[in-house]
Write a protein that holds these residues in place. Sequence first.
Motif, mmCIF file in Angstrom:
data_model
loop_
_atom_site.group_PDB
_atom_site.id
_atom_site.type_symbol
_atom_site.label_atom_id
_atom_site.label_comp_id
_atom_site.label_asym_id
_atom_site.label_seq_id
_atom_site.Cartn_x
_atom_site.Cartn_y
_atom_site.Cartn_z
ATOM 1 N N GLY A 155 -29.671 -72.566 -74.925
ATOM 2 C CA GLY A 155 -30.822 -72.255 -74.089
ATOM 3 C C GLY A 155 -31.974 -71.623 -74.842
ATOM 4 O O GLY A 155 -33.022 -71.380 -74.255
ATOM 5 N N GLY A 156 -31.810 -71.362 -76.149
ATOM 6 C CA GLY A 156 -32.856 -70.668 -76.897
ATOM 7 C C GLY A 156 -33.690 -71.562 -77.789
ATOM 8 O O GLY A 156 -34.449 -71.067 -78.624
ATOM 9 N N THR A 157 -33.589 -72.882 -77.597
ATOM 10 C CA THR A 157 -34.289 -73.805 -78.487
ATOM 11 C C THR A 157 -35.804 -73.631 -78.433
ATOM 12 O O THR A 157 -36.486 -73.658 -79.463
ATOM 13 C CB THR A 157 -33.929 -75.257 -78.140
ATOM 14 O OG1 THR A 157 -32.507 -75.410 -78.225
ATOM 15 C CG2 THR A 157 -34.592 -76.233 -79.091
ATOM 16 N N LEU A 158 -36.365 -73.445 -77.243
ATOM 17 C CA LEU A 158 -37.812 -73.311 -77.111
ATOM 18 C C LEU A 158 -38.311 -72.074 -77.849
ATOM 19 O O LEU A 158 -39.345 -72.115 -78.526
ATOM 20 C CB LEU A 158 -38.207 -73.244 -75.642
ATOM 21 C CG LEU A 158 -39.714 -73.279 -75.339
ATOM 22 C CD1 LEU A 158 -40.339 -74.554 -75.883
ATOM 23 C CD2 LEU A 158 -39.965 -73.148 -73.845
ATOM 24 N N SER A 159 -37.572 -70.970 -77.737
ATOM 25 C CA SER A 159 -37.940 -69.773 -78.493
ATOM 26 C C SER A 159 -37.901 -70.043 -79.987
ATOM 27 O O SER A 159 -38.831 -69.720 -80.730
ATOM 28 C CB SER A 159 -36.993 -68.616 -78.156
ATOM 29 O OG SER A 159 -37.286 -68.069 -76.895
ATOM 30 N N SER A 160 -36.802 -70.661 -80.444
ATOM 31 C CA SER A 160 -36.614 -70.863 -81.878
ATOM 32 C C SER A 160 -37.672 -71.779 -82.475
ATOM 33 O O SER A 160 -38.201 -71.515 -83.556
ATOM 34 C CB SER A 160 -35.214 -71.429 -82.155
ATOM 35 O OG SER A 160 -34.219 -70.475 -81.815
ATOM 36 N N LEU A 161 -38.008 -72.857 -81.773
ATOM 37 C CA LEU A 161 -38.976 -73.788 -82.355
ATOM 38 C C LEU A 161 -40.382 -73.208 -82.365
ATOM 39 O O LEU A 161 -41.243 -73.667 -83.128
ATOM 40 C CB LEU A 161 -38.935 -75.141 -81.639
ATOM 41 C CG LEU A 161 -39.413 -75.277 -80.187
ATOM 42 C CD1 LEU A 161 -40.924 -75.437 -80.106
ATOM 43 C CD2 LEU A 161 -38.745 -76.488 -79.550
ATOM 44 N N SER A 162 -40.646 -72.198 -81.544
ATOM 45 C CA SER A 162 -41.967 -71.557 -81.566
ATOM 46 C C SER A 162 -42.029 -70.393 -82.542
ATOM 47 O O SER A 162 -43.127 -69.952 -82.906
ATOM 48 C CB SER A 162 -42.338 -71.070 -80.161
ATOM 49 O OG SER A 162 -41.534 -69.979 -79.759
ATOM 50 N N LEU A 163 -40.862 -69.896 -82.979
ATOM 51 C CA LEU A 163 -40.816 -68.730 -83.858
ATOM 52 C C LEU A 163 -40.488 -69.072 -85.308
ATOM 53 O O LEU A 163 -41.052 -68.483 -86.232
ATOM 54 C CB LEU A 163 -39.782 -67.720 -83.337
ATOM 55 C CG LEU A 163 -40.062 -67.110 -81.967
ATOM 56 C CD1 LEU A 163 -38.859 -66.303 -81.479
ATOM 57 C CD2 LEU A 163 -41.305 -66.226 -82.013
#
Length: 276
Positions: A155-163
């Motif tokens: 569930g953390g893919t969106l965070s990771s790809l933006s960071l």
Amino acid sequence: MDLGLQDTVALVVDSHLELATAAAASLANEGALLSLTAPDSYSMRHVEIELARSNIPQERFRAVIADLNRTRDIHRLVRETLHRQNDIGVLVNTVQELDPASAVELEEENIEPALSRNFFSAVQLTREVVPHMKRLGMGRIINLIPYSAIEVSYGGTLSSLSLAPLLAYFKGLALELASNHITVNNIIYFGVECREIENGKAGADGNGNSHNGADSEDLAENGTHRQKPVEESPMHRTAEPQEIGDVVAMVASSRASYLTGANIILDGGRHRQYYA
């Protein structure tokens, strides 16, 4: 120990976020002059109250209302800081983790706002500040980045790809600015007790709903890395925001002049890889 920050101008971005407020307080306690941003007057008033509780006099900081998603606000923020305080010696960028989101269901309309908020705003502001640090002959760029930048969770893919792209950008920037006596370092944190992490609303709308339509509660139940910091920490506790803020002050200090291009992981010992 004198950290050499007396009357150094520190621009602390999104200072209404609890970690950024803590960083501002630590810098001010070491004698820095603060330029603070928040998206609205209500949030800025909260910052002023928190700094007053830390016995930081109002004449030691200046407030600028700015939306860092807007290029014109970034230009105005730097312009007003220079007009009021002459230079910028320290820049503290604060980026946020986003609500849980399904990687399968991600579309461009979800990804672009995430990159805009976390990646492009930090890059644009940094690029705006660097020429003035060069003119000053020194500078400290410090980025407060959630653990999602180095570890993808369910569930953390969106965070990771933006960071994660921030780590590449700031590593390259550190190499290029080292000869100008400008250091660039990332503080990557995990397990901190603060409102924005507990609420997880960085990627939500006004009702707390995920922008990409995924069921945030279902994803959270499957365990993003934010769920159990106490159990995962060898210290068996979470960190207070001020503990992160104090590290910011140390990295900003004149004593840290040889430290650049580093990813400083503050996670209570959770990170077990000995080579990074």
